[in-house]
Design a protein around this motif. Structure first.
Motif, PDB file in Angstrom:
ATOM      1  N   LEU A  69      27.192  52.727-113.654  1.00 19.32           N
ATOM      2  CA  LEU A  69      26.373  52.800-114.677  1.00 19.32           C
ATOM      3  C   LEU A  69      26.719  52.837-116.027  1.00 19.32           C
ATOM      4  O   LEU A  69      26.024  52.390-116.962  1.00 19.32           O
ATOM      5  CB  LEU A  69      25.568  54.131-114.426  1.00 19.32           C
ATOM      6  N   MET A  70      28.259  52.984-115.924  1.00 20.40           N
ATOM      7  CA  MET A  70      28.833  52.661-117.324  1.00 20.40           C
ATOM      8  C   MET A  70      29.073  51.407-117.698  1.00 20.40           C
ATOM      9  O   MET A  70      29.022  50.998-118.987  1.00 20.40           O
ATOM     10  CB  MET A  70      30.107  53.639-117.377  1.00 20.40           C
ATOM     11  N   THR A  71      29.328  50.679-116.662  1.00 21.26           N
ATOM     12  CA  THR A  71      29.796  48.960-116.919  1.00 21.26           C
ATOM     13  C   THR A  71      28.755  47.984-116.697  1.00 21.26           C
ATOM     14  O   THR A  71      28.704  47.105-117.153  1.00 21.26           O
ATOM     15  CB  THR A  71      31.233  48.835-116.239  1.00 21.26           C
ATOM     16  N   GLY A  72      27.852  48.441-115.908  1.00 18.05           N
ATOM     17  CA  GLY A  72      26.851  47.621-115.512  1.00 18.05           C
ATOM     18  C   GLY A  72      27.508  46.616-114.148  1.00 18.05           C
ATOM     19  O   GLY A  72      26.545  45.891-113.558  1.00 18.05           O
ATOM     20  N   GLU A  73      28.598  46.847-113.806  1.00 17.90           N
ATOM     21  CA  GLU A  73      29.187  45.921-112.688  1.00 17.90           C
ATOM     22  C   GLU A  73      28.312  46.417-111.300  1.00 17.90           C
ATOM     23  O   GLU A  73      28.309  47.720-111.198  1.00 17.90           O
ATOM     24  CB  GLU A  73      30.626  46.097-112.566  1.00 17.90           C
ATOM     25  N   GLN A  74      28.230  45.318-110.537  1.00 23.81           N
ATOM     26  CA  GLN A  74      27.276  45.641-109.408  1.00 23.81           C
ATOM     27  C   GLN A  74      28.359  45.106-108.132  1.00 23.81           C
ATOM     28  O   GLN A  74      29.058  43.930-108.626  1.00 23.81           O
ATOM     29  CB  GLN A  74      25.934  45.203-109.423  1.00 23.81           C
ATOM     30  N   ARG A  75      28.265  45.637-106.901  1.00 24.06           N
ATOM     31  CA  ARG A  75      28.846  44.995-105.796  1.00 24.06           C
ATOM     32  C   ARG A  75      27.861  45.408-104.573  1.00 24.06           C
ATOM     33  O   ARG A  75      27.217  46.310-104.537  1.00 24.06           O
ATOM     34  CB  ARG A  75      30.090  45.468-105.737  1.00 24.06           C
ATOM     35  N   HIS A  76      28.102  44.586-103.597  1.00 20.74           N
ATOM     36  CA  HIS A  76      27.298  44.720-102.188  1.00 20.74           C
ATOM     37  C   HIS A  76      28.173  45.926-101.401  1.00 20.74           C
ATOM     38  O   HIS A  76      29.267  45.731-101.082  1.00 20.74           O
ATOM     39  CB  HIS A  76      27.393  43.276-101.550  1.00 20.74           C
ATOM     40  N   ALA A  77      27.502  46.864-100.903  1.00 20.59           N
ATOM     41  CA  ALA A  77      27.727  47.976-100.643  1.00 20.59           C
ATOM     42  C   ALA A  77      27.641  48.128 -98.922  1.00 20.59           C
ATOM     43  O   ALA A  77      28.498  48.437 -98.180  1.00 20.59           O
ATOM     44  CB  ALA A  77      27.637  49.457-101.103  1.00 20.59           C
ATOM     45  N   ALA A  78      26.316  47.532 -98.401  1.00 20.93           N
ATOM     46  CA  ALA A  78      26.016  47.694 -97.133  1.00 20.93           C
ATOM     47  C   ALA A  78      24.847  47.062 -96.887  1.00 20.93           C
ATOM     48  O   ALA A  78      24.145  46.632 -97.913  1.00 20.93           O
ATOM     49  CB  ALA A  78      25.898  49.163 -97.004  1.00 20.93           C
ATOM     50  N   SER A  79      24.626  46.662 -95.695  1.00 16.84           N
ATOM     51  CA  SER A  79      23.410  45.979 -95.185  1.00 16.84           C
ATOM     52  C   SER A  79      23.281  46.223 -93.844  1.00 16.84           C
ATOM     53  O   SER A  79      23.946  46.798 -93.008  1.00 16.84           O
ATOM     54  CB  SER A  79      23.755  44.352 -95.154  1.00 16.84           C
ATOM     55  N   ALA A  80      22.176  46.305 -93.454  1.00 16.75           N
ATOM     56  CA  ALA A  80      21.449  46.372 -92.113  1.00 16.75           C
ATOM     57  C   ALA A  80      20.299  45.748 -91.791  1.00 16.75           C
ATOM     58  O   ALA A  80      19.287  45.492 -92.626  1.00 16.75           O
ATOM     59  CB  ALA A  80      21.340  47.887 -91.915  1.00 16.75           C
ATOM     60  N   TYR A  81      19.744  45.801 -90.516  1.00 13.64           N
ATOM     61  CA  TYR A  81      18.603  45.281 -90.120  1.00 13.64           C
ATOM     62  C   TYR A  81      18.058  46.543 -89.216  1.00 13.64           C
ATOM     63  O   TYR A  81      18.437  47.016 -88.232  1.00 13.64           O
ATOM     64  CB  TYR A  81      18.502  43.944 -89.215  1.00 13.64           C
ATOM     65  N   LEU A  82      16.863  46.980 -89.639  1.00 18.82           N
ATOM     66  CA  LEU A  82      16.150  48.045 -88.895  1.00 18.82           C
ATOM     67  C   LEU A  82      14.695  47.441 -88.219  1.00 18.82           C
ATOM     68  O   LEU A  82      14.168  46.702 -88.897  1.00 18.82           O
ATOM     69  CB  LEU A  82      15.785  48.843 -89.959  1.00 18.82           C
TER      70      LEU A  82
END
Length: 168
Positions: free
Chosen positions: A101-114
């Motif tokens: 929230l301070m830099t706006g940088e984003q990264r992919h942390a997790a994924s799943a199919y439910l």
């Protein structure tokens, strides 16, 4: 059971957020995997309910992948979308993106199919609307979901046969 008109993928796409708090984390400051799973399941259920317009239950979670740690103070953005609608079940893909929230940088942390099963007022599985695929991405996700379903069915069959052979 009456059939309902098919619905567009975009009608149920869901974005939920959760800011990681100290109670979500281990002593190293990383969010517990179970906390991430809880929010994945919730986002997937909301998406499935928006598509089916009825209660749903989680039937399975496939291909849960943790790709990057989530730190206390970061924002989890959970993107959920219906990939496939069957007779009574739906595959929902959920992707977790983390934002500093301070830099706006984003990264992919997790994924799943439910996979969720729709439940009617009688608390029994109910029919779900068909799915209108609007984009090439929706079409690809739908094809891939069909392949995953076939693999799950084959795996269940192998397990059943193995269990039967053990009893013999």
């Amino acid at each position: 059971m009456t059939e309902t008109a098919p619905r567009k993928v975009s009608e149920s796409e869901t974005l939920m957020t959760h800011r990681a708090l100290p109670e979500d984390a281990n002593p190293a400051g990383n969010v517990h995997g179970g906390v991430i799973l809880k929010h994945l399941d919730l986002a997937g259920a909301v998406c499935a309910m928006r598509h089916a317009r009825m209660s749903v239950v989680t039937a399975s979670i496939d291909r849960m992948e943790f790709k990057a740690a989530v730190k206390v103070g970061e924002l989890m953005l959970l993107h959920a979308s219906v990939n496939r609608a069957g007779k009574q079940s739906m595959e929902i893909g959920v992707r977790v993106v983390v934002e500093d929230l301070m830099t706006g940088e984003q990264r992919h942390a997790a994924s799943a199919y439910l996979t969720f099963v729709a439940m009617g007022p009688d608390k029994k599985p109910a029919l779900v609307p068909g799915l209108i695929l609007e984009t090439p991405t929706h079409q690809r996700r739908n094809r891939e979901a069909g392949m995953r379903r076939e693999l799950r069915l084959e795996e269940r069959k192998r397990e059943r046969l193995a269990q039967e052979s053990e009893k013999a």
